[in-house]
Design a protein around this motif. Structure first.
Motif, PDB file in Angstrom:
ATOM      1  N   PRO A   1      21.276 -27.816  81.830  1.00  8.54           N
ATOM      2  CA  PRO A   1      20.892 -26.387  81.356  1.00  8.54           C
ATOM      3  C   PRO A   1      19.238 -26.460  80.554  1.00  8.54           C
ATOM      4  O   PRO A   1      19.016 -27.559  80.023  1.00  8.54           O
ATOM      5  CB  PRO A   1      21.722 -26.173  80.454  1.00  8.54           C
ATOM      6  N   ALA A   2      18.717 -25.346  80.800  1.00 12.28           N
ATOM      7  CA  ALA A   2      17.597 -25.212  80.369  1.00 12.28           C
ATOM      8  C   ALA A   2      17.155 -25.574  78.928  1.00 12.28           C
ATOM      9  O   ALA A   2      16.119 -25.842  78.373  1.00 12.28           O
ATOM     10  CB  ALA A   2      17.065 -23.714  80.481  1.00 12.28           C
TER      11      ALA A   2
ATOM     12  N   ARG B   1      14.098 -26.320  71.849  1.00 15.96           N
ATOM     13  CA  ARG B   1      15.077 -25.235  72.344  1.00 15.96           C
ATOM     14  C   ARG B   1      16.335 -25.263  71.808  1.00 15.96           C
ATOM     15  O   ARG B   1      16.829 -24.196  71.103  1.00 15.96           O
ATOM     16  CB  ARG B   1      15.178 -25.373  73.963  1.00 15.96           C
TER      17      ARG B   1
ATOM     18  N   THR C   1       7.936 -20.909  76.285  1.00 13.61           N
ATOM     19  CA  THR C   1       8.637 -20.417  76.790  1.00 13.61           C
ATOM     20  C   THR C   1       7.932 -19.327  78.078  1.00 13.61           C
ATOM     21  O   THR C   1       8.243 -18.622  78.829  1.00 13.61           O
ATOM     22  CB  THR C   1       9.724 -19.443  76.414  1.00 13.61           C
TER      23      THR C   1
ATOM     24  N   GLY D   1      17.763 -15.714  73.627  1.00 15.71           N
ATOM     25  CA  GLY D   1      17.361 -15.973  75.038  1.00 15.71           C
ATOM     26  C   GLY D   1      16.500 -16.583  75.695  1.00 15.71           C
ATOM     27  O   GLY D   1      16.382 -17.157  76.591  1.00 15.71           O
TER      28      GLY D   1
ATOM     29  N   THR E   1      17.284 -20.354  75.546  1.00 18.36           N
ATOM     30  CA  THR E   1      18.323 -20.883  76.540  1.00 18.36           C
ATOM     31  C   THR E   1      18.236 -20.769  78.122  1.00 18.36           C
ATOM     32  O   THR E   1      18.873 -21.262  78.848  1.00 18.36           O
ATOM     33  CB  THR E   1      19.779 -20.056  76.208  1.00 18.36           C
ATOM     34  N   ARG E   2      17.136 -19.762  78.414  1.00 21.63           N
ATOM     35  CA  ARG E   2      16.737 -19.666  79.598  1.00 21.63           C
ATOM     36  C   ARG E   2      15.503 -20.330  80.025  1.00 21.63           C
ATOM     37  O   ARG E   2      14.721 -20.708  79.241  1.00 21.63           O
ATOM     38  CB  ARG E   2      16.566 -18.064  79.796  1.00 21.63           C
ATOM     39  N   PRO E   3      15.265 -20.612  81.326  1.00 24.18           N
ATOM     40  CA  PRO E   3      14.136 -21.129  81.710  1.00 24.18           C
ATOM     41  C   PRO E   3      12.835 -20.724  81.466  1.00 24.18           C
ATOM     42  O   PRO E   3      12.784 -19.474  81.362  1.00 24.18           O
ATOM     43  CB  PRO E   3      14.174 -21.167  83.472  1.00 24.18           C
TER      44      PRO E   3
ATOM     45  N   ARG F   1       9.289 -19.074  81.590  1.00 22.11           N
ATOM     46  CA  ARG F   1       8.625 -18.211  82.523  1.00 22.11           C
ATOM     47  C   ARG F   1       7.301 -18.904  83.193  1.00 22.11           C
ATOM     48  O   ARG F   1       6.855 -19.785  82.712  1.00 22.11           O
ATOM     49  CB  ARG F   1       8.081 -16.700  81.725  1.00 22.11           C
TER      50      ARG F   1
END
Length: 399
Positions: free
Chosen positions: A12-13, A20, A327, A384, A387-389, A391
């Motif tokens: 996971p990212a 992170r 990010t 968020g 935990t997300r890839p 940009r």
């Protein structure tokens, strides 16, 4: 030389970069530990720890939350220093699990025994120092090895903390050693990033006076401060210690004034770095005066100026900036980000005031509430992103 910032992965990212998981877990732990602390302080809750309640409180912030954030920073900054790929995937997951195991071991140490708890808990910082040193040496980035000295001192302080708490019933010297090591780390890292980020912003947005470059004055100030904090650790009642701390406070105030912080008011992401560093000379001054005039200035005032002012403000400032930059977001503080900055500054002021006026319990309660709001607010605002890839945007380096 341009390099890919991470290698392709099936993980996971959140395990793609050190900041992170450790910023997210650290912020959640900081916020919830304080919410747990007040009921624990008043005897309405209890842990299964061999530590006294006050020792559990001190330990989980100084050797729980703080090492998480320091680890997140180091594992993110080192690739920029060395040009190597970051520690990620299984190696990062192993460090995260070791940190979590340490929190559980301390909380349940009455069940597991103090020695096993100490081994599990202390092994995290040892692993971090080993991982960071390996990357720095492999990248031949010798000058940044000095950053690991305060981290290694923090590890030694944690070992001492467990031993003191077990054999003496309460920690004492190890608290000051750990806190002093962190303050020196802030002087080193903060002394690099605060003027650097200030210079970059001023050159782009507000030409004019720029921060002074790092030089002998900075080296001398850090050395004087380190000696003063070492004396505070081992000789906390000596008049010479008090004089060293006051002198260090003066030199750090001058050092901060050389960074043109008053010109950064329009940018909260830069301004908060200067505000956080203000608590370095404030903490040194209060710690020194608590030695010289103990009947007027309590020791706890200086301790919390360091812990809530210097450490918490600086870590939140770095966490917010690094999260945005790494990010792929614009380096711009939202209203929510400004709110968490304001909350932690208020928490610091109230906690120092509570130390000066212990009879006013409302100050302690309000400080705890603002602290929790700041750290849980960070987790909500930035969770968020963590935990997300990333940009697809131009990278902005942490340092």
């Amino acid at each position: 030389m341009a390099i890919p910032r991470t290698r392709p992965s099936v993980y996971p990212a959140i395990f793609s970069y050190g900041f992170r998981p450790f910023f997210l877990l650290g912020s959640l732990q900081a916020g919830t530990a304080i919410l747990f602390w007040l009921p624990l302080y008043y005897g309405r809750l209890e842990t299964f720890s061999t530590f006294l309640p006050v020792d559990w409180h001190v330990h989980e912030l100084l050797f729980g939350y703080l090492p998480a954030v320091v680890t997140g920073f180091l594992l993110t900054a080192i690739p920029n220093w060395t040009g190597r790929l970051p520690v990620q995937d299984f190696r990062l997951l192993a460090l995260v699990l070791l940190w979590i195991a340490g929190r559980a071991a301390v909380f349940f140490s009455a069940e597991t025994g103090w020695l096993l708890s100490a081994v599990i808990d202390c092994s995290f910082l040892l692993a971090v120092v080993a991982a960071a040193a390996t990357e720095i040496v492999a990248g031949r980035n010798w000058r940044n090895l000095k950053v690991l000295l305060p981290v290694a001192t923090l590890f030694a302080a944690n070992v001492m903390f467990h031993a003191e708490a077990h054999y003496q019933g309460i920690s004492d010297m190890s608290r000051r050693l750990g806190l002093g090591a962190v303050v020196v780390l802030v002087m080193i890292i903060g002394g690099r990033i605060v003027p650097s980020f200030t210079r970059n912003w001023l050159v782009r947005e507000k030409p004019g006076r720029l921060p002074a470059s790092f030089g002998r004055f900075d080296v001398g100030t850090i050395a004087l401060s380190a000696v003063g904090l070492a004396a505070w650790t081992f000789f906390p009642d000596s008049i010479a210690t008090g004089m060293l701390l006051v002198a260090a406070a003066i030199f750090n105030a001058v050092r901060l004034a050389r960074w043109a912080g008053y010109r950064t008011l329009p940018d909260p992401l830069v301004l908060i770095l200067h505000v956080a560093f203000v608590f370095v000379p404030v903490g040194l001054l209060l710690a020194g005066l608590s030695v010289l005039v103990p009947d007027r200035i309590p020791t706890v005032a200086g301790i919390h100026a360091f812990a809530v002012g210097t450490v918490a403000c600086m870590t939140l400032a770095v966490m917010a900036r690094a999260t945005l930059g790494h990010t792929g977001r614009e380096l711009k503080a939202s209203g929510g980000t400004c709110a968490i900055f304001a909350a932690i500054i208020i928490a610091a002021i109230l906690r120092v005031a509570a130390g000066m006026a212990p009879a006013m319990a409302i100050l302690l309660h309000l400080s705890a509430a603002f602290w929790a709001a700041a750290f849980i607010g960070y987790a909500v605002l930035f969770g968020g992103m963590l935990t997300r890839p990333r940009r697809n945007a131009r990278s902005r380096n942490l340092s």
